[in-house]
Design a protein around this motif. Structure first.
Motif, PDB file in Angstrom:
ATOM      1  N   MET A   1       0.838  -1.205   0.000  1.00 30.97           N
ATOM      2  CA  MET A   1       0.000   0.000   0.000  1.00 30.97           C
ATOM      3  C   MET A   1       0.875   1.258   0.000  1.00 30.97           C
ATOM      4  SD  MET A   1      -3.075  -1.076  -0.228  1.00 30.97           S
ATOM      5  CE  MET A   1      -2.328  -2.387  -1.218  1.00 30.97           C
TER       6      MET A   1
ATOM      7  N   PHE B   1       1.808   2.059  -3.614  1.00 27.95           N
ATOM      8  CA  PHE B   1       0.709   2.677  -4.357  1.00 27.95           C
ATOM      9  C   PHE B   1       0.445   4.101  -3.860  1.00 27.95           C
ATOM     10  CE2 PHE B   1      -0.886  -1.905  -4.841  1.00 27.95           C
ATOM     11  CZ  PHE B   1      -0.193  -2.063  -6.033  1.00 27.95           C
TER      12      PHE B   1
ATOM     13  N   CYS C   1      -7.203  -6.204  -8.087  1.00 27.48           N
ATOM     14  CA  CYS C   1      -7.039  -6.915  -6.815  1.00 27.48           C
ATOM     15  C   CYS C   1      -7.759  -8.259  -6.861  1.00 27.48           C
ATOM     16  CB  CYS C   1      -7.629  -6.111  -5.661  1.00 27.48           C
ATOM     17  SG  CYS C   1      -6.837  -4.538  -5.347  1.00 27.48           S
TER      18      CYS C   1
ATOM     19  N   LEU D   1      -6.997   1.865  -1.772  1.00 25.50           N
ATOM     20  CA  LEU D   1      -6.792   2.321  -3.147  1.00 25.50           C
ATOM     21  C   LEU D   1      -7.859   3.318  -3.588  1.00 25.50           C
ATOM     22  CD1 LEU D   1      -5.826  -1.123  -4.696  1.00 25.50           C
ATOM     23  CD2 LEU D   1      -4.284   0.798  -4.297  1.00 25.50           C
TER      24      LEU D   1
ATOM     25  N   ILE E   1      -7.294   5.812  -6.810  1.00 27.44           N
ATOM     26  CA  ILE E   1      -6.694   4.912  -7.794  1.00 27.44           C
ATOM     27  C   ILE E   1      -7.785   4.045  -8.417  1.00 27.44           C
ATOM     28  CG2 ILE E   1      -5.093   2.987  -8.112  1.00 27.44           C
ATOM     29  CD1 ILE E   1      -3.485   4.163  -5.715  1.00 27.44           C
TER      30      ILE E   1
ATOM     31  N   THR F   1      -9.576   0.985  -9.492  1.00 25.01           N
ATOM     32  CA  THR F   1      -9.445  -0.318  -8.853  1.00 25.01           C
ATOM     33  C   THR F   1     -10.452  -1.304  -9.413  1.00 25.01           C
ATOM     34  OG1 THR F   1      -8.763   0.814  -6.810  1.00 25.01           O
ATOM     35  CG2 THR F   1      -9.387  -1.511  -6.629  1.00 25.01           C
TER      36      THR F   1
END
Length: 319
Positions: free
Chosen positions: A141, A144, A158, A174, A179, A181
């Motif tokens: 994490m 990211f 994911c 995220l 982001i 996802t």
């Protein structure tokens, strides 16, 4: 801007044990810091009046943590470092101060290492990249988060990471970071892998030969990536290296309660079915492109070169 995420605010050494037992501690790095917290809080809060009382309490804490999380090298490293520091010849108050200082150094070194891994790993990510990940890793994490803070635009796929579905924690991180996802079932990994530019996964234990122990499914994703020609990066502070593997010891791969996987009403004759909830697997070094550590992006064979430097930093409080 710091990417640091705080640990649980532990109330006591026993509270640390309970949080580990209840799986509220998540990720190999937090486990190692939690072990250090357990010893520190025991010295600060408990009536340990003699060297032997301290030694007995420390061994009890160590044994409980080993039983709960046998795969976690960070727990082993913290426990061994602290117990090795016990010295009957040192005056008791000085001994307590020294061990508390060591625990603080272990905790701080881990946070700093994870931040460095985040910055280094983010350099591997470029605009418009698609990254596949599996399970949850606080270190991952951090990568990211660093990439998002650098205004890089990318997408993360994911896999769910059954049975506890730790990737849902990753999804929450995220999406909060803005982001893009995608959440998929573990069985869908191969179908979506052709979209990925790279794969990032975390580690619970690093082996001296470059193999990596991580959440079940990591090994098969890494092997599939070889056939799809997708690079695989493992994000990990070097503190997760289990030096015992250098002497041929095998990583103990934790199995968990079968009821995390199935319910008794799932089968007509539940007792006649052997249900195995294997929680970790081993990814061979040959299936790993690089391990992103605080010392840089290393080939799996390079990790041992930095082991002594890591411990020098911890013992001298260098972060």
């Amino acid at each position: 801007m710091s990417n640091r995420v705080k640990d649980i605010e532990f109330q006591s050494a026993n509270h640390v044990i309970e949080e580990i037992r209840n799986m509220n501690v998540k990720g190999g790095s937090p486990f190692g810091r939690s072990a250090a917290w357990a010893f520190k809080l025991a010295l600060q809060q408990e009536e340990l009046k003699t060297f032997y009382e301290i030694k007995e309490r420390f061994e009890n804490l160590r044994d409980q943590m080993y039983e709960l999380k046998p795969t976690m090298a960070t727990i082993h490293n913290s426990c061994e470092a602290v117990i090795d520091a016990l010295d009957e010849t040192i005056e008791l108050s000085k001994l307590k101060e020294d061990i508390i200082r060591l625990c603080d150094s272990i905790i701080e070194q881990s946070f700093v290492a994870v931040e460095k891994v985040g910055r280094i790993g983010a350099n591997l990510i470029h605009d418009n990249d698609v990254i596949m990940m599996h399970s949850y890793s606080s270190t991952l994490m951090g990568i990211f988060r660093s990439a998002a803070n650098a205004n890089k635009r990318f997408k993360v796929i994911c896999s769910e990471s059954r049975p506890l579905c730790e990737s849902r924690n990753a999804v929450n991180v995220l999406t909060k970071l803005g982001i893009d996802t995608v959440f998929i079932s573990d069985a869908s990994v191969y179908a979506f892998m052709k979209e990925a530019d790279m794969i990032f996964m975390g580690a619970d234990t690093l082996c001296a030969n470059g193999d990596v122990a991580n959440k079940m499914g990591t090994a098969q994703i890494a092997r599939l990536a070889q056939s799809c020609k997708v690079p695989v990066y493992i994000a990990s502070e070097l503190y997760k290296l289990d030096i015992r593997t250098l002497d041929g010891e095998q990583v103990v791969l934790e199995k968990r309660d079968k009821h995390e996987l199935v319910n008794e009403n799932d089968f007509i004759d539940f007792d006649k079915v052997e249900v195995i909830n294997q929680f970790f697997d081993i990814t061979p070094a040959k299936d790993i492109t690089g391990i992103v550590t605080e010392f840089g992006v290393l080939h799996p064979s390079q990790m041992l070169q930095y082991w002594d430097k890591l411990w020098e930093n911890i013992k001298e409080g260098k972060c």
